[in-house]
Design an enzyme around this catalytic site. Sequence first.
Site, mmCIF file in Angstrom:
data_model
loop_
_atom_site.group_PDB
_atom_site.id
_atom_site.type_symbol
_atom_site.label_atom_id
_atom_site.label_comp_id
_atom_site.label_asym_id
_atom_site.label_seq_id
_atom_site.Cartn_x
_atom_site.Cartn_y
_atom_site.Cartn_z
ATOM 1 N N TYR A 13 0.802 -1.293 0.053
ATOM 2 C CA TYR A 13 0.012 -0.052 0.020
ATOM 3 C C TYR A 13 0.786 1.106 -0.143
ATOM 4 O O TYR A 13 0.287 2.334 -0.456
ATOM 5 C CB TYR A 13 -0.908 0.252 1.280
ATOM 6 C CG TYR A 13 -2.046 -0.839 0.833
ATOM 7 C CD1 TYR A 13 -3.310 -0.268 0.319
ATOM 8 C CD2 TYR A 13 -2.048 -2.184 1.259
ATOM 9 C CE1 TYR A 13 -4.565 -1.041 0.211
ATOM 10 C CE2 TYR A 13 -3.171 -2.979 1.125
ATOM 11 C CZ TYR A 13 -4.271 -2.449 0.686
ATOM 12 O OH TYR A 13 -5.510 -3.122 0.335
ATOM 13 N N ILE A 14 1.914 1.210 0.593
ATOM 14 C CA ILE A 14 2.921 2.486 0.657
ATOM 15 C C ILE A 14 3.921 2.350 -0.391
ATOM 16 O O ILE A 14 4.263 3.169 -1.172
ATOM 17 C CB ILE A 14 3.444 2.630 1.905
ATOM 18 C CG1 ILE A 14 2.371 2.669 3.195
ATOM 19 C CG2 ILE A 14 4.467 3.845 2.103
ATOM 20 C CD1 ILE A 14 1.497 3.783 2.877
ATOM 21 N N THR A 85 4.824 -4.685 8.952
ATOM 22 C CA THR A 85 5.327 -4.872 10.337
ATOM 23 C C THR A 85 4.061 -5.402 11.127
ATOM 24 O O THR A 85 3.487 -4.712 12.080
ATOM 25 C CB THR A 85 6.032 -3.988 11.177
ATOM 26 O OG1 THR A 85 5.237 -2.567 10.807
ATOM 27 C CG2 THR A 85 7.362 -3.383 10.604
ATOM 28 N N LYS A 215 5.194 8.633 14.908
ATOM 29 C CA LYS A 215 4.330 7.915 13.929
ATOM 30 C C LYS A 215 3.590 6.990 14.987
ATOM 31 O O LYS A 215 2.499 6.926 14.985
ATOM 32 C CB LYS A 215 5.240 6.975 13.074
ATOM 33 C CG LYS A 215 4.466 5.810 12.533
ATOM 34 C CD LYS A 215 3.356 6.171 11.361
ATOM 35 C CE LYS A 215 2.513 5.380 10.901
ATOM 36 N NZ LYS A 215 1.728 5.473 9.859
ATOM 37 N N ARG A 222 -5.045 8.445 18.068
ATOM 38 C CA ARG A 222 -6.358 8.186 17.311
ATOM 39 C C ARG A 222 -6.949 7.079 18.041
ATOM 40 O O ARG A 222 -7.957 7.044 17.926
ATOM 41 C CB ARG A 222 -5.953 8.017 15.700
ATOM 42 C CG ARG A 222 -7.300 7.969 14.838
ATOM 43 C CD ARG A 222 -7.111 8.273 13.453
ATOM 44 N NE ARG A 222 -8.095 8.324 12.670
ATOM 45 C CZ ARG A 222 -9.085 9.272 12.123
ATOM 46 N NH1 ARG A 222 -9.183 10.396 12.926
ATOM 47 N NH2 ARG A 222 -9.940 8.911 11.475
ATOM 48 N N ARG A 255 -12.807 23.207 21.928
ATOM 49 C CA ARG A 255 -11.595 22.280 22.209
ATOM 50 C C ARG A 255 -11.785 20.992 22.389
ATOM 51 O O ARG A 255 -11.157 19.926 22.959
ATOM 52 C CB ARG A 255 -10.941 22.951 23.532
ATOM 53 C CG ARG A 255 -10.223 24.371 23.267
ATOM 54 C CD ARG A 255 -9.669 24.779 24.303
ATOM 55 N NE ARG A 255 -10.570 25.181 25.350
ATOM 56 C CZ ARG A 255 -11.161 26.124 25.452
ATOM 57 N NH1 ARG A 255 -11.286 27.133 24.338
ATOM 58 N NH2 ARG A 255 -12.227 26.420 26.426
ATOM 59 N N CYS A 269 -2.938 -0.556 10.485
ATOM 60 C CA CYS A 269 -2.260 0.348 11.271
ATOM 61 C C CYS A 269 -2.470 0.856 12.765
ATOM 62 O O CYS A 269 -1.973 0.491 13.518
ATOM 63 C CB CYS A 269 -2.097 1.828 10.574
ATOM 64 S SG CYS A 269 -2.136 1.564 8.678
ATOM 65 N N LYS A 327 -12.931 -0.108 6.819
ATOM 66 C CA LYS A 327 -13.493 1.275 6.866
ATOM 67 C C LYS A 327 -14.055 1.744 5.510
ATOM 68 O O LYS A 327 -14.072 0.812 4.529
ATOM 69 C CB LYS A 327 -12.382 2.418 7.321
ATOM 70 C CG LYS A 327 -11.434 2.695 6.398
ATOM 71 C CD LYS A 327 -10.659 3.831 6.745
ATOM 72 C CE LYS A 327 -9.756 4.603 5.888
ATOM 73 N NZ LYS A 327 -8.760 5.456 6.125
ATOM 74 N N ARG A 334 -8.048 -5.955 6.016
ATOM 75 C CA ARG A 334 -7.035 -6.603 7.122
ATOM 76 C C ARG A 334 -7.437 -6.022 8.633
ATOM 77 O O ARG A 334 -8.050 -4.687 8.698
ATOM 78 C CB ARG A 334 -5.826 -5.809 6.940
ATOM 79 C CG ARG A 334 -5.067 -6.719 5.777
ATOM 80 C CD ARG A 334 -3.579 -5.972 5.337
ATOM 81 N NE ARG A 334 -3.842 -4.584 5.042
ATOM 82 C CZ ARG A 334 -2.896 -3.809 4.822
ATOM 83 N NH1 ARG A 334 -1.648 -4.264 4.951
ATOM 84 N NH2 ARG A 334 -2.965 -2.587 4.424
HETATM 85 N N1 SAJ Z 1 -12.467 4.748 12.887
HETATM 86 C C1 SAJ Z 1 -13.742 4.840 13.990
HETATM 87 N N2 SAJ Z 1 -14.034 6.176 14.094
HETATM 88 C C2 SAJ Z 1 -13.544 6.951 13.648
HETATM 89 C C3 SAJ Z 1 -12.452 7.119 12.522
HETATM 90 C C4 SAJ Z 1 -11.898 5.956 12.424
HETATM 91 O O1 SAJ Z 1 -14.156 3.595 14.388
HETATM 92 O O2 SAJ Z 1 -13.820 8.332 14.069
HETATM 93 C C5 SAJ Z 1 -12.039 3.457 12.508
HETATM 94 C C6 SAJ Z 1 -12.105 3.029 11.099
HETATM 95 O O3 SAJ Z 1 -13.391 2.553 10.656
HETATM 96 C C7 SAJ Z 1 -10.937 1.954 10.886
HETATM 97 C C8 SAJ Z 1 -10.102 2.222 11.981
HETATM 98 O O4 SAJ Z 1 -10.822 3.268 12.818
HETATM 99 O O5 SAJ Z 1 -11.556 0.641 11.236
HETATM 100 C C9 SAJ Z 1 -8.938 3.121 11.471
HETATM 101 O O6 SAJ Z 1 -9.332 4.084 10.514
HETATM 102 P P1 SAJ Z 1 -8.770 5.549 10.033
HETATM 103 O O7 SAJ Z 1 -9.325 6.237 9.054
HETATM 104 O O8 SAJ Z 1 -8.496 6.406 11.502
HETATM 105 O O9 SAJ Z 1 -7.009 5.190 10.032
HETATM 106 P P2 SAJ Z 1 -6.208 4.369 8.753
HETATM 107 O O10 SAJ Z 1 -5.829 3.291 9.554
HETATM 108 O O11 SAJ Z 1 -6.925 4.256 7.615
HETATM 109 O O12 SAJ Z 1 -5.036 5.449 8.597
HETATM 110 C C10 SAJ Z 1 -4.202 5.850 9.825
HETATM 111 C C11 SAJ Z 1 -3.843 7.491 9.612
HETATM 112 N N3 SAJ Z 1 -3.474 7.729 10.860
HETATM 113 C C12 SAJ Z 1 -3.961 8.738 11.480
HETATM 114 O O13 SAJ Z 1 -5.197 9.080 11.224
HETATM 115 C C13 SAJ Z 1 -3.385 9.434 12.761
HETATM 116 C C14 SAJ Z 1 -2.920 7.478 8.552
HETATM 117 O O14 SAJ Z 1 -2.609 8.911 8.545
HETATM 118 C C15 SAJ Z 1 -1.665 6.679 8.699
HETATM 119 O O15 SAJ Z 1 -0.944 6.822 7.569
HETATM 120 C C16 SAJ Z 1 -2.182 5.177 8.832
HETATM 121 O O16 SAJ Z 1 -3.087 5.025 9.839
HETATM 122 C C17 SAJ Z 1 -0.873 4.405 8.866
HETATM 123 O O17 SAJ Z 1 -0.530 3.885 7.904
HETATM 124 O O18 SAJ Z 1 -0.300 4.362 9.866
#
Ligand code: SAJ
Length: 439
Positions: A13-14, A85, A215, A222, A255, A269, A327, A334
Amino acid sequence: MQFRKICVIGLGYIGLPTASTFATHGIQVVGVDTNPNVISTIQNGGIHISEPGLRILVHDAINSGNLTLSETPETADAYIISVPTPFFEDDQGIYNGKSYRLADMRAVKSATESIVPHLKRGNLVVLESTSPPRTTIDLVRPILEKSALKAGSDFYLAYSPERVMPGQIIRELTENARVIGGIDKPSAEAGRDLYAYFVKGEIILTDATMAEMIKLMENTSRDINIAIANEFSRLAQRFGVDIWEAIKIANHHPRVKILNPGPGVGGHCISVDPWFFVEAAPDLTEIISTARHVNDSQPHFVFELIKTTLGNDLKGKHIAALGLAFKPDVDDLRESPAIEVVKLLTQAGAIVRSYEPYKTDAVIPGISIFPSIEEAIADADLLVLLVGHREFIELNPIKLCELTPARLAVDAVGGWEIYSWTKAGFRLIRLGVGDNLSL
Ligand code: SAJ
């Protein structure tokens, strides 16, 4: 520093978007992957992952003559390691009675080892894979130094995390700010010279361990924020409150920015990275570990909600599960919490028909995946919305009524509007919306 040729090791993916973007910016790139199917798919004009815009980007990169593919690295000016990883599936650690997952660093190790025979004085090596703190200096450096060259004096070594969001990788790769952590200042600067070929966002230089930690902090924060949203959804259900409305109102505070609850946290991730902190320092990571456990138990909470909605006995009940991706609007399955929910329902005796529009041909043991929504819902007693794909959110409940006998629906992502679904004849239960269900 100038770079004419680089090797990108790991075309996932990257790695694939990164290799292709360097190639379309005039650098000669050898894309390396140990999986021959990945190489042949790309060579035949295809891609093995789905990401908007990626097929065209890879096509342009190959057509430019700058991107070639190989199963092994070659002599180059710089090497980028972007291999997975994950954590070990079966092995786990225990601290104070609580389990945690262990990082599987084998791909990073073998990718680094594959560089050693080619490493030359003046080369730059960058680790991009998300890794536990100190991986660059404690794991990667000693392997590279088996070449008899010294990191810092003979070659440059840096860590630069990718921070792109699946679904928006191509744009974010160039536009996002980029953190580059060197094992020393010249290494960070060499990294900056490399990524400056295409990064338009700010390039921030720091040291390697700080970059690794940044990172992990980003994704861990999050995860914790989603965990609190999930916990709020449970509280709202208990206290007869609509969590979606409550969050909307709370977020008017200047805030406060509460995220959305859902069936859990998936993907490669956020559901993985916080464990790297826990494994590295279990005595210092109480909140991080608890948040992981909360998010990992959320599929079970959604399962209970569906069970209660169907009168507590799932045996022989027909359920249509809409969405299996981790998502919305991606094909990535995954660590998907949606899959966990389907497995729990099946184990409890329900007959579940799943539909995943982004991966209709997926094969998951124990899960029946149907090629169309019509087939998935044809004999359902209940519909469950597990992923907020746009096409599911936009479903017209009046039309659905003609396609399914189900008049019960559970919305685990806050995507369906109670009023229109009720008007169409459904009883719609949304996650985090308390009524008289006592959970
Ligand atoms: N999710 C929720 N509620 C939310 C937001 C997300 O339940 O309000 C869930 C999503 O459905 C999903 C999971 O969290 O199952 C993760 O989704 P995501 O959209 O938050 O993140 P990723 O895994 O697609 O991408 C993240 C990102 N990191 C952050 O936003 C801090 C991305 O910028 C990173 O590059 C990526 O991880 C990574 O490769 O580490």
